[in-house]
Write a protein that holds these residues in place. Structure first.
Motif, PDB file in Angstrom:
ATOM      1  N   LEU A  14      44.495  30.077  44.461  1.00 21.37           N
ATOM      2  CA  LEU A  14      43.583  31.166  44.110  1.00 21.37           C
ATOM      3  C   LEU A  14      42.655  30.751  42.977  1.00 21.37           C
ATOM      4  N   PHE A  15      43.198  30.086  41.964  1.00 25.49           N
ATOM      5  CA  PHE A  15      42.376  29.656  40.835  1.00 25.49           C
ATOM      6  C   PHE A  15      41.320  28.644  41.270  1.00 25.49           C
ATOM      7  N   VAL A  16      41.705  27.686  42.092  1.00 24.90           N
ATOM      8  CA  VAL A  16      40.747  26.688  42.569  1.00 24.90           C
ATOM      9  C   VAL A  16      39.659  27.354  43.424  1.00 24.90           C
ATOM     10  N   ALA A  27      32.590  31.318  49.263  1.00 22.79           N
ATOM     11  CA  ALA A  27      33.986  31.300  48.815  1.00 22.79           C
ATOM     12  C   ALA A  27      34.431  32.634  48.235  1.00 22.79           C
ATOM     13  N   ARG A  28      33.498  33.525  47.937  1.00 23.14           N
ATOM     14  CA  ARG A  28      33.870  34.796  47.307  1.00 23.14           C
ATOM     15  C   ARG A  28      34.742  35.648  48.219  1.00 23.14           C
ATOM     16  N   ARG A  29      34.421  35.681  49.492  1.00 25.05           N
ATOM     17  CA  ARG A  29      35.237  36.451  50.432  1.00 25.05           C
ATOM     18  C   ARG A  29      36.620  35.830  50.557  1.00 25.05           C
ATOM     19  N   LEU A  30      36.676  34.508  50.566  1.00 22.82           N
ATOM     20  CA  LEU A  30      37.957  33.809  50.639  1.00 22.82           C
ATOM     21  C   LEU A  30      38.817  34.116  49.421  1.00 22.82           C
ATOM     22  N   VAL A  31      38.194  34.230  48.251  1.00 20.18           N
ATOM     23  CA  VAL A  31      38.939  34.559  47.037  1.00 20.18           C
ATOM     24  C   VAL A  31      39.627  35.908  47.191  1.00 20.18           C
ATOM     25  N   VAL A  32      38.937  36.872  47.755  1.00 18.88           N
ATOM     26  CA  VAL A  32      39.510  38.207  47.925  1.00 18.88           C
ATOM     27  C   VAL A  32      40.716  38.141  48.870  1.00 18.88           C
ATOM     28  N   LEU A  37      46.722  38.000  49.484  1.00 17.03           N
ATOM     29  CA  LEU A  37      47.951  37.287  49.835  1.00 17.03           C
ATOM     30  C   LEU A  37      48.811  37.081  48.587  1.00 17.03           C
ATOM     31  N   GLN A  38      48.197  36.731  47.484  1.00 17.12           N
ATOM     32  CA  GLN A  38      48.916  36.484  46.235  1.00 17.12           C
ATOM     33  C   GLN A  38      49.591  37.757  45.725  1.00 17.12           C
ATOM     34  N   ILE A  39      48.904  38.871  45.811  1.00 19.62           N
ATOM     35  CA  ILE A  39      49.488  40.140  45.363  1.00 19.62           C
ATOM     36  C   ILE A  39      50.665  40.517  46.253  1.00 19.62           C
ATOM     37  N   LEU A  40      50.523  40.350  47.563  1.00 18.87           N
ATOM     38  CA  LEU A  40      51.639  40.641  48.473  1.00 18.87           C
ATOM     39  C   LEU A  40      52.827  39.728  48.208  1.00 18.87           C
ATOM     40  N   LEU A  41      52.569  38.446  47.941  1.00 14.72           N
ATOM     41  CA  LEU A  41      53.653  37.530  47.583  1.00 14.72           C
ATOM     42  C   LEU A  41      54.297  37.937  46.259  1.00 14.72           C
ATOM     43  N   GLY A  42      53.502  38.400  45.321  1.00 17.44           N
ATOM     44  CA  GLY A  42      54.046  38.854  44.046  1.00 17.44           C
ATOM     45  C   GLY A  42      54.971  40.056  44.216  1.00 17.44           C
ATOM     46  N   VAL A  43      54.574  40.991  45.067  1.00 18.08           N
ATOM     47  CA  VAL A  43      55.422  42.156  45.337  1.00 18.08           C
ATOM     48  C   VAL A  43      56.714  41.710  46.020  1.00 18.08           C
ATOM     49  N   ALA A  44      56.610  40.803  46.978  1.00 21.77           N
ATOM     50  CA  ALA A  44      57.801  40.301  47.668  1.00 21.77           C
ATOM     51  C   ALA A  44      58.716  39.550  46.702  1.00 21.77           C
ATOM     52  N   THR A  45      58.124  38.781  45.794  1.00 19.40           N
ATOM     53  CA  THR A  45      58.920  38.051  44.801  1.00 19.40           C
ATOM     54  C   THR A  45      59.620  39.020  43.866  1.00 19.40           C
ATOM     55  N   LEU A  62      45.676  43.222  39.904  1.00 19.39           N
ATOM     56  CA  LEU A  62      45.091  44.273  40.745  1.00 19.39           C
ATOM     57  C   LEU A  62      43.631  44.537  40.381  1.00 19.39           C
ATOM     58  N   LEU A  63      43.338  44.558  39.089  1.00 22.60           N
ATOM     59  CA  LEU A  63      41.963  44.842  38.655  1.00 22.60           C
ATOM     60  C   LEU A  63      41.003  43.698  38.978  1.00 22.60           C
ATOM     61  N   THR A  64      41.524  42.487  39.057  1.00 22.12           N
ATOM     62  CA  THR A  64      40.681  41.323  39.331  1.00 22.12           C
ATOM     63  C   THR A  64      40.062  41.398  40.726  1.00 22.12           C
ATOM     64  N   GLY A  65      40.701  42.112  41.635  1.00 27.95           N
ATOM     65  CA  GLY A  65      40.210  42.189  43.005  1.00 27.95           C
ATOM     66  C   GLY A  65      38.792  42.702  43.148  1.00 27.95           C
ATOM     67  N   GLY A  66      38.276  43.421  42.170  1.00 25.35           N
ATOM     68  CA  GLY A  66      36.926  43.956  42.271  1.00 25.35           C
ATOM     69  C   GLY A  66      35.829  43.044  41.756  1.00 25.35           C
ATOM     70  N   ILE A  67      36.203  41.932  41.156  1.00 19.57           N
ATOM     71  CA  ILE A  67      35.190  41.075  40.532  1.00 19.57           C
ATOM     72  C   ILE A  67      34.286  40.416  41.562  1.00 19.57           C
ATOM     73  N   TRP A  68      34.860  39.826  42.601  1.00 17.84           N
ATOM     74  CA  TRP A  68      34.031  39.077  43.556  1.00 17.84           C
ATOM     75  C   TRP A  68      33.216  39.995  44.461  1.00 17.84           C
ATOM     76  N   PRO A  69      33.713  41.156  44.893  1.00 21.91           N
ATOM     77  CA  PRO A  69      32.812  42.086  45.592  1.00 21.91           C
ATOM     78  C   PRO A  69      31.668  42.564  44.699  1.00 21.91           C
ATOM     79  N   MET A  70      31.935  42.724  43.389  1.00 19.46           N
ATOM     80  CA  MET A  70      30.866  43.105  42.466  1.00 19.46           C
ATOM     81  C   MET A  70      29.814  42.002  42.393  1.00 19.46           C
ATOM     82  N   ALA A  71      30.251  40.740  42.359  1.00 19.95           N
ATOM     83  CA  ALA A  71      29.294  39.629  42.333  1.00 19.95           C
ATOM     84  C   ALA A  71      28.452  39.613  43.607  1.00 19.95           C
ATOM     85  N   ASN A  72      29.086  39.872  44.749  1.00 21.50           N
ATOM     86  CA  ASN A  72      28.337  39.929  46.012  1.00 21.50           C
ATOM     87  C   ASN A  72      27.321  41.064  45.993  1.00 21.50           C
TER      88      ASN A  72
END
Length: 108
Positions: A14-16, A27-32, A37-45, A62-72
């Motif tokens: 995710l960071f890369v 890549a912005r859509r891919l980041v989202v 996926l990362q949040i779902l894995l975190g909940v499962a963990t 959770l709050l980070t999820g809005g950054i890349w749609p805002m950039a778009n």
């Protein structure tokens, strides 16, 4: 602990991807998607290991999820490219901080 290792590995991916999104608009859509996926894995963990993450770790994730749609949205509205890149860079910094919080939560 295997699930925790997968969560950590996807966090690094995710960071890369967030770094790539600074200069590659595609890549912005891919980041989202990777963030979801990362949040779902975190909940499962959290559920599987009963390890409770610190509150800022999951709240910022959770709050980070809005950054890349805002950039778009800014790019579609004709904002300067430097503003869009700065928003994506801020997102990458937040992702790095969330990874830092998660890694240091296990040391205590």
């Amino acid at each position: 602990m295997a699930l925790l290792n997968v969560h950590y590995a996807v966090g690094l991916i995710l960071f890369v991807t967030a770094l790539a999104a600074i200069v590659l608009p595609q890549a912005r859509r891919l980041v989202v998607y990777v963030l979801l996926l990362q949040i779902l894995l975190g909940v499962a963990t959290w559920w599987a290991t009963k390890l409770v993450p610190p509150a800022p770790h999951w709240i910022l994730a959770l709050l980070t999820g809005g950054i890349w749609p805002m950039a778009n949205a800014f790019e579609r509205r004709g904002r300067p490219k430097a503003v869009v890149m700065a928003i994506c860079a801020a997102g990458a910094i937040v992702v790095a901080y969330v990874i830092y919080l998660g890694m240091h939560a296990l040391r205590h």
